[in-house]
Design an enzyme around this catalytic site. Structure first.
Site, mmCIF file in Angstrom:
data_model
loop_
_atom_site.group_PDB
_atom_site.id
_atom_site.type_symbol
_atom_site.label_atom_id
_atom_site.label_comp_id
_atom_site.label_asym_id
_atom_site.label_seq_id
_atom_site.Cartn_x
_atom_site.Cartn_y
_atom_site.Cartn_z
ATOM 1 C CD GLU A 1 -2.799 -1.213 2.420
ATOM 2 O OE1 GLU A 1 -3.625 -0.284 2.564
ATOM 3 O OE2 GLU A 1 -2.685 -2.144 3.233
ATOM 4 C CB SER B 1 -5.703 -1.188 -0.181
ATOM 5 O OG SER B 1 -5.460 -0.129 0.712
ATOM 6 C CE1 TYR C 1 -7.090 3.947 -1.188
ATOM 7 C CE2 TYR C 1 -6.881 1.759 -2.121
ATOM 8 C CZ TYR C 1 -6.992 2.585 -1.034
ATOM 9 O OH TYR C 1 -6.997 2.054 0.222
ATOM 10 N NE ARG D 1 -12.662 2.242 5.869
ATOM 11 C CZ ARG D 1 -11.572 1.969 5.157
ATOM 12 N NH1 ARG D 1 -10.615 2.876 5.021
ATOM 13 N NH2 ARG D 1 -11.410 0.780 4.609
ATOM 14 C CG ASP E 1 -13.951 -1.529 5.794
ATOM 15 O OD1 ASP E 1 -14.253 -0.331 5.991
ATOM 16 O OD2 ASP E 1 -12.896 -1.892 5.247
ATOM 17 C CD GLU F 1 -10.406 -5.075 5.947
ATOM 18 O OE1 GLU F 1 -9.277 -4.592 6.139
ATOM 19 O OE2 GLU F 1 -10.717 -5.694 4.906
ATOM 20 C CG ASN G 1 -9.191 -0.557 7.141
ATOM 21 O OD1 ASN G 1 -8.410 -1.069 6.379
ATOM 22 N ND2 ASN G 1 -10.500 -0.801 7.087
ATOM 23 N N GLY H 1 -6.965 5.435 5.017
ATOM 24 C CA GLY H 1 -6.514 6.366 4.010
ATOM 25 C C GLY H 1 -6.968 7.788 4.285
#
Length: 325
Positions: A30, A159, A225, A263, A265, A279, A281, A285
């Site tokens: 990443e 990602s 992205y 974050r 998900d 998951e 994070n 980002g």
């Protein structure tokens, strides 16, 4: 959007932070996203008067720590194997006594491992799709046990790296071949058909959810992205459903031992409305396409203030100091 009670800022003086290293780049899969995130964070801090500078990767961070050149670190180094989300950077910073943003060693290492995160969630009764730890030798049998369609992915990547959605037995071998390009165990989980959502966490506050609607069928790396036609609906749900997903995300974040910001998900099954955790994070980002800044903006927190509030979590909390005085 009303209804969000954020604590008063811990500081309004950028000098309180001292010399801030913005840890970015690195050597994980990443890297490019991290460089983009890091540039945005660095610009925001400098715009607020913070003495911030870029540090690219863990070896450069080690040299800065040994030289005594950094007072605290804003960690925006994504991923693992040269990234900053697997607990290694956190342990290094703990050893030098340097404060840093985001989750500690335990929360970072646990959240990077999707299999063990699921085990923790299931142990406290939080919902996550059924799964198997798989190898190439038994992938067909395990897919049969779970029931197709399934998702095959590396347990330690983010990602959308190395992920395949498999709808028939013939696609399993190719999915495993892709996932095994990356280190660590493989995870196979039941595919939840429905809405993809995410919930940002800032301190003790779950931000408005975001429902992600890609133009294509899947929210893959390009949709995350590169594409400009992905829709982000915020809040992603309404009324009691929105309250439920925010409550679930905060519970999942805490159960995984996370802190500071991050974050979570989530998938929402289209036929039943049930929520399933995917998951956490721990260094999300901060690019123009990223989701935590979008959610914070919906809650009235602009990008520069968001970055400031993440960084100020490395300062002592005055309310806690008063409590123990």
């Amino acid at each position: 959007m009303s209804g969000f009670a954020f604590p008063a800022p811990r500081s309004s003086d950028p000098a309180d932070f001292g010399r801030v290293g913005v840890l970015l780049g690195g050597t994980s899969s990443e890297r490019e996203v991290s460089l983009d995130s890091g540039r945005n964070v660095l610009e925001a801090l400098q715009a607020r008067g913070v003495n911030a500078f870029a540090i690219d990767g863990i070896p450069a961070l080690s040299r800065a720590l040994v030289a005594g050149e950094v007072d605290r670190v804003f960690n925006i180094l994504h991923g693992h194997n040269g990234g900053g989300e697997d607990g290694i950077v956190q342990g290094l910073l703990e050893a030098f006594g340097v404060p840093y943003t985001g989750s500690d060693v335990l929360g970072s290492a646990l959240s990077m491992d999707k299999i063990r995160t699921k085990q923790v969630w299931l142990s406290v009764g939080l919902p996550t799709p059924k799964y198997r730890k798989v190898t190439a030798a038994d992938v067909h049998a395990q897919a049969a046990e779970l029931g197709l369609p399934v998702v095959v992915k590396p347990a330690n990547e983010g990602s959308s790296v190395g992920i395949s959605r498999v709808f028939d037995d013939a696609g399993l071998d190719e999915a495993v071949a892709l996932a095994t390009r990356y280190d660590g165990q493989l995870l196979m989980e039941q595919m939840v058909v429905g809405d993809e959502l995410t919930v940002g966490i800032l301190g003790d506050v779950a931000l408005p959810s975001i429902r992600i609607v890609p133009k294509g069928q899947w929210y893959d790396y390009d949709a995350k992205y590169k594409a400009d036609d992905t829709q982000y609906l915020c809040p992603g749900l309404d009324g009691a459903d929105e309250e439920a997903i925010r409550h679930l995300a905060l519970a999942a974040f805490r159960a995984a031992g996370c802190r500071g910001w991050g974050r979570v998900d989530v998938m929402r099954d289209r036929s039943t409305g049930r929520l399933f955790l995917l998951e956490v994070n721990t260094a999300p980002g901060m690019t123009s396409h990223s989701l935590v800044p979008k959610a914070a903006g919906q809650a009235g927190i602009g990008f520069e203030e968001l970055v400031w509030r993440v960084l100020e979590q490395t300062l002592a909390d005055p309310s806690q100091e008063n409590r123990h005085a």
